[in-house]
Design an enzyme around this catalytic site. Sequence first.
Site, mmCIF file in Angstrom:
data_model
loop_
_atom_site.group_PDB
_atom_site.id
_atom_site.type_symbol
_atom_site.label_atom_id
_atom_site.label_comp_id
_atom_site.label_asym_id
_atom_site.label_seq_id
_atom_site.Cartn_x
_atom_site.Cartn_y
_atom_site.Cartn_z
ATOM 1 N N THR A 148 -0.848 -111.110 27.165
ATOM 2 C CA THR A 148 -1.484 -111.271 28.363
ATOM 3 C C THR A 148 -0.802 -110.955 29.662
ATOM 4 O O THR A 148 -1.152 -110.867 30.681
ATOM 5 C CB THR A 148 -1.911 -112.908 28.454
ATOM 6 O OG1 THR A 148 -0.657 -113.775 28.033
ATOM 7 C CG2 THR A 148 -3.059 -113.070 27.488
ATOM 8 N N PHE A 180 -8.520 -113.526 23.474
ATOM 9 C CA PHE A 180 -9.905 -113.595 23.123
ATOM 10 C C PHE A 180 -10.379 -114.916 23.665
ATOM 11 O O PHE A 180 -11.562 -115.309 23.779
ATOM 12 C CB PHE A 180 -9.928 -113.410 21.589
ATOM 13 C CG PHE A 180 -9.693 -112.211 21.135
ATOM 14 C CD1 PHE A 180 -10.549 -111.100 21.008
ATOM 15 C CD2 PHE A 180 -8.214 -112.096 20.859
ATOM 16 C CE1 PHE A 180 -10.262 -110.061 20.523
ATOM 17 C CE2 PHE A 180 -7.997 -110.734 20.270
ATOM 18 C CZ PHE A 180 -8.913 -109.715 20.236
ATOM 19 N N ARG A 181 -9.828 -116.251 23.442
ATOM 20 C CA ARG A 181 -10.345 -117.447 23.327
ATOM 21 C C ARG A 181 -10.007 -118.259 24.757
ATOM 22 O O ARG A 181 -10.395 -119.296 24.874
ATOM 23 C CB ARG A 181 -9.899 -118.220 22.230
ATOM 24 C CG ARG A 181 -10.689 -117.537 20.938
ATOM 25 C CD ARG A 181 -10.415 -118.219 19.529
ATOM 26 N NE ARG A 181 -10.885 -117.582 18.603
ATOM 27 C CZ ARG A 181 -10.536 -116.204 18.107
ATOM 28 N NH1 ARG A 181 -9.643 -115.682 18.642
ATOM 29 N NH2 ARG A 181 -11.238 -115.567 17.206
ATOM 30 N N ILE A 233 -4.252 -105.091 18.708
ATOM 31 C CA ILE A 233 -4.784 -103.693 18.497
ATOM 32 C C ILE A 233 -4.457 -102.845 19.620
ATOM 33 O O ILE A 233 -4.765 -101.840 19.715
ATOM 34 C CB ILE A 233 -6.257 -103.760 18.565
ATOM 35 C CG1 ILE A 233 -6.816 -104.148 19.594
ATOM 36 C CG2 ILE A 233 -6.880 -104.517 16.941
ATOM 37 C CD1 ILE A 233 -8.306 -103.782 19.847
ATOM 38 N N HIS A 236 -5.251 -106.105 12.201
ATOM 39 C CA HIS A 236 -6.645 -105.928 12.619
ATOM 40 C C HIS A 236 -6.832 -104.410 13.253
ATOM 41 O O HIS A 236 -7.646 -104.302 13.934
ATOM 42 C CB HIS A 236 -7.005 -106.846 13.782
ATOM 43 C CG HIS A 236 -7.197 -108.192 13.129
ATOM 44 N ND1 HIS A 236 -7.137 -109.417 14.119
ATOM 45 C CD2 HIS A 236 -7.327 -108.650 11.984
ATOM 46 C CE1 HIS A 236 -7.248 -110.418 13.154
ATOM 47 N NE2 HIS A 236 -7.236 -110.172 11.980
ATOM 48 N N CYS A 246 -13.242 -91.812 10.403
ATOM 49 C CA CYS A 246 -14.536 -91.893 9.800
ATOM 50 C C CYS A 246 -14.485 -92.844 8.873
ATOM 51 O O CYS A 246 -13.593 -93.120 7.890
ATOM 52 C CB CYS A 246 -14.511 -90.383 9.370
ATOM 53 S SG CYS A 246 -16.092 -90.305 8.277
HETATM 54 P P1 OAD Z 1 -6.597 -115.802 20.863
HETATM 55 O O1 OAD Z 1 -6.945 -115.566 21.890
HETATM 56 O O2 OAD Z 1 -7.438 -116.773 19.856
HETATM 57 O O3 OAD Z 1 -5.285 -116.778 21.070
HETATM 58 C C1 OAD Z 1 -4.147 -116.332 21.772
HETATM 59 C C2 OAD Z 1 -3.356 -117.590 22.085
HETATM 60 O O4 OAD Z 1 -2.496 -117.220 23.032
HETATM 61 C C3 OAD Z 1 -4.111 -118.762 22.842
HETATM 62 O O5 OAD Z 1 -3.910 -119.879 21.970
HETATM 63 C C4 OAD Z 1 -3.655 -118.830 24.344
HETATM 64 O O6 OAD Z 1 -3.304 -119.988 24.732
HETATM 65 C C5 OAD Z 1 -2.083 -118.225 24.209
HETATM 66 N N1 OAD Z 1 -1.675 -117.842 25.341
HETATM 67 C C6 OAD Z 1 -2.217 -116.610 25.901
HETATM 68 N N2 OAD Z 1 -1.146 -116.139 27.019
HETATM 69 C C7 OAD Z 1 0.021 -116.812 26.663
HETATM 70 C C8 OAD Z 1 1.125 -116.986 27.334
HETATM 71 N N3 OAD Z 1 1.374 -116.028 28.276
HETATM 72 N N4 OAD Z 1 2.241 -117.691 26.763
HETATM 73 C C9 OAD Z 1 1.991 -118.536 25.672
HETATM 74 N N5 OAD Z 1 0.561 -118.499 25.238
HETATM 75 C C10 OAD Z 1 -0.392 -117.620 25.780
HETATM 76 O O7 OAD Z 1 -5.878 -114.488 20.080
HETATM 77 P P2 OAD Z 1 -5.509 -114.336 18.870
HETATM 78 O O8 OAD Z 1 -4.872 -115.573 17.939
HETATM 79 O O9 OAD Z 1 -4.616 -113.227 18.638
HETATM 80 O O10 OAD Z 1 -9.646 -110.447 15.645
HETATM 81 O O11 OAD Z 1 -6.893 -114.053 17.998
HETATM 82 C C11 OAD Z 1 -7.138 -113.665 16.932
HETATM 83 C C12 OAD Z 1 -8.136 -112.653 16.256
HETATM 84 O O12 OAD Z 1 -9.489 -113.178 16.886
HETATM 85 C C13 OAD Z 1 -7.884 -111.219 17.105
HETATM 86 O O13 OAD Z 1 -7.066 -110.426 16.435
HETATM 87 C C14 OAD Z 1 -9.370 -110.750 17.089
HETATM 88 C C15 OAD Z 1 -9.901 -112.079 17.493
HETATM 89 O O14 OAD Z 1 -11.416 -112.179 17.428
HETATM 90 C C16 OAD Z 1 -10.515 -109.371 15.534
HETATM 91 O O15 OAD Z 1 -10.880 -108.637 16.364
HETATM 92 C C17 OAD Z 1 -10.686 -109.409 14.030
HETATM 93 ZN ZN ZN Z 2 -15.773 -88.042 7.682
#
Ligand code: OAD
Ligand code: ZN
Length: 245
Positions: free
Chosen positions: A26, A33-34, A101, A119, A127
């Site tokens: 970030t 994402f969340r 990614i 991921h 393809c």
């Molecule tokens: P999330 O967005 O779910 O979680 C990111 C976490 O990082 C959150 O708890 C934020 O509070 C925290 N955060 C963000 N910036 C920060 C910072 N500077 N310092 C400390 N904490 C921070 O992302 P992921 O856990 O990576 O999958 O999400 C998992 C998967 O869900 C992704 O790979 C994707 C998504 O849907 C697929 O697309 C299959």
């Molecule tokens: Zn092909």
Amino acid sequence: AAQAALGDLIEVAGQIAAFTGAGISTECGVPDFRSKDSPWRRLRPIEFDLFLSDALMREEAWRRKFALDDLYAHATPGRGHYALANLVASGKAASIITQNIDNLHQASGVPAERIIELHGNGSYAGCLSCGARYELLPIRRAFEATGAAPVCAACGGIVKSATISFGQPLPKEALARAYKASVACDLFLAIGSSLVVYPAAAFPSLARETDARLVIVNGEETPLDAEADLVLRGDIGDIFQPFAS
Ligand code: OAD
Ligand code: ZN
């Protein structure tokens, strides 16, 4: 004090496995994402079965992908990435398991064979039938000219961003490597993930169950905090700053 404890655990560790989520990127301008105003809420990735079954959905998926790419096309690695690159270079960290990614671990200088992408990777396409690799720029030019989603020049198959969508199986090789890294390490660092998406989020627990120390570094609470030996709740860049240069 918590930061000193992290330094001590790294110091005494024989083999570290790092596990990263969107929170490490970030500070690089790549949204997670969340969090509240994540663009993923309006540019939600299309689920895999819809992508497969419907040409209009494929076109929509490519539209959203290119719109997201434009948001962080020039992102460069942050302090967390460089700290982990240093741990790999020093031989302390054997691997970086990532859900991201965004290609930023590669950009920070970590050799590709040390990075386990659960991921996939958003910087190229492939393809789904024959595996042929495609670069994004020509795909984008053709898409913008015709409005049609790309098909494979070799076999006519469906071409998709090399990322894993919801409903799509994770790459077997990456899963196997992540499993090995998790059971082999004696310190597992989970950094910047909400730890709610499975199977990825199973690896921190697996490491813990096979006697590694588990450290969780995240800005907010996670469901695995209670299992961790150490939880650092704060900004990832700030926390890893001392290890980043
Ligand atoms: P999330 O967005 O779910 O979680 C990111 C976490 O990082 C959150 O708890 C934020 O509070 C925290 N955060 C963000 N910036 C920060 C910072 N500077 N310092 C400390 N904490 C921070 O992302 P992921 O856990 O990576 O999958 O999400 C998992 C998967 O869900 C992704 O790979 C994707 C998504 O849907 C697929 O697309 C299959
Ligand atoms: Zn092909």
